[in-house]
Write a protein that holds these residues in place. Structure first.
Motif, PDB file in Angstrom:
ATOM      1  N   GLU A   1       0.828  -1.241   0.023  1.00 25.82           N
ATOM      2  CA  GLU A   1       0.113  -0.184   0.001  1.00 25.82           C
ATOM      3  C   GLU A   1       0.907   1.195  -0.028  1.00 25.82           C
ATOM      4  O   GLU A   1       1.607   1.448   1.076  1.00 25.82           O
ATOM      5  CB  GLU A   1      -0.830  -0.097   1.321  1.00 25.82           C
ATOM      6  CG  GLU A   1      -1.717   1.111   1.077  1.00 25.82           C
ATOM      7  CD  GLU A   1      -2.825   1.203   2.530  1.00 25.82           C
ATOM      8  OE1 GLU A   1      -3.116   2.393   2.908  1.00 25.82           O
ATOM      9  OE2 GLU A   1      -3.152   0.109   3.041  1.00 25.82           O
ATOM     10  N   ILE A   2       0.756   2.039  -1.015  1.00 22.32           N
ATOM     11  CA  ILE A   2       1.721   2.861  -1.235  1.00 22.32           C
ATOM     12  C   ILE A   2       1.113   4.361  -0.693  1.00 22.32           C
ATOM     13  O   ILE A   2      -0.007   4.479  -0.898  1.00 22.32           O
ATOM     14  CB  ILE A   2       2.105   3.227  -2.624  1.00 22.32           C
ATOM     15  CG1 ILE A   2       3.078   2.232  -3.282  1.00 22.32           C
ATOM     16  CG2 ILE A   2       2.738   4.727  -2.999  1.00 22.32           C
ATOM     17  CD1 ILE A   2       2.954   2.289  -4.737  1.00 22.32           C
ATOM     18  N   ALA A   3       1.635   4.977   0.342  1.00 15.21           N
ATOM     19  CA  ALA A   3       1.106   6.533   0.903  1.00 15.21           C
ATOM     20  C   ALA A   3       1.815   7.262   0.200  1.00 15.21           C
ATOM     21  O   ALA A   3       1.232   8.646   0.682  1.00 15.21           O
ATOM     22  CB  ALA A   3       1.562   6.083   2.477  1.00 15.21           C
ATOM     23  N   GLY A   4       2.878   7.380  -0.503  1.00 14.02           N
ATOM     24  CA  GLY A   4       3.135   8.568  -1.068  1.00 14.02           C
ATOM     25  C   GLY A   4       4.380   8.258  -1.661  1.00 14.02           C
ATOM     26  O   GLY A   4       5.053   7.056  -1.733  1.00 14.02           O
ATOM     27  N   HIS A   5       5.332   9.322  -2.305  1.00 14.97           N
ATOM     28  CA  HIS A   5       6.469   8.794  -2.899  1.00 14.97           C
ATOM     29  C   HIS A   5       7.239  10.176  -3.086  1.00 14.97           C
ATOM     30  O   HIS A   5       6.834  11.387  -2.917  1.00 14.97           O
ATOM     31  CB  HIS A   5       6.231   8.698  -4.447  1.00 14.97           C
ATOM     32  CG  HIS A   5       5.377   9.403  -5.320  1.00 14.97           C
ATOM     33  ND1 HIS A   5       4.013   9.341  -5.472  1.00 14.97           N
ATOM     34  CD2 HIS A   5       5.829  10.488  -5.987  1.00 14.97           C
ATOM     35  CE1 HIS A   5       3.710  10.495  -6.291  1.00 14.97           C
ATOM     36  NE2 HIS A   5       4.768  11.171  -6.790  1.00 14.97           N
TER      37      HIS A   5
END
Length: 150
Positions: free
Chosen positions: A134-138
């Motif tokens: 689960e990507i929360a930001g980059h």
């Protein structure tokens, strides 16, 4: 600035920390800065107003502020970490960096067009599915040469 100072006070109090003069001074320096400052640069600016402050105090408070989600620490390949407020009234909240490997200039960019936004969303989706993550930001940093160094 009042809103940001109140945010700082609330965040520190909610996490059980006092809002000391050095913390306020560090916050003020970062709030009034467009660039990415090193701890040493922050220290020199704070030192002018609070000559009793030590560099270790600046490092320690930057670390606390980073853990609290107030400050972001970056490394641009110049041998030192650089800091900026996550929500700086002088800068866009969501941006990426172009880093010149010649002169070490860092350019913030946030003027994304729809094609770029869609591409980033697609990359996030594919990576998320591929790695069950689960990507929360980059954070994106491009390295190369600016117009002056090219």
């Amino acid at each position: 600035m009042i809103h940001n100072t109140q945010k700082l006070l609330n965040k520190f109090h909610n996490m059980g920390f006092r809002v000391t003069k050095p913390r306020q001074a560090i916050w003020k320096v970062l709030s009034n800065t467009i660039g990415h400052l090193s701890a040493e640069e922050i220290y020199l600016k704070v030192y002018k107003k609070y000559p009793k402050i030590g560099l270790t105090t600046v490092y320690r408070n930057l670390e606390i502020m980073e853990k609290m989600g107030l400050v972001k620490k970056y490394y641009f390949g110049d041998g030192r970490h650089r800091y900026e407020l996550l929500q700086n009234p002088l800068k866009p909240n969501y941006h990426h960096h172009l880093v010149c490997t010649g002169c070490r200039r860092v350019i913030d960019f946030d003027d994304f067009d729809n094609e770029e936004i869609n591409l980033l969303k697609k990359v996030e989706k594919v990576l998320s599915q591929k790695h069950n993550f689960e990507i929360a930001g980059h954070l994106i940093q491009f390295y190369g040469f600016c117009k002056s160094c090219n």
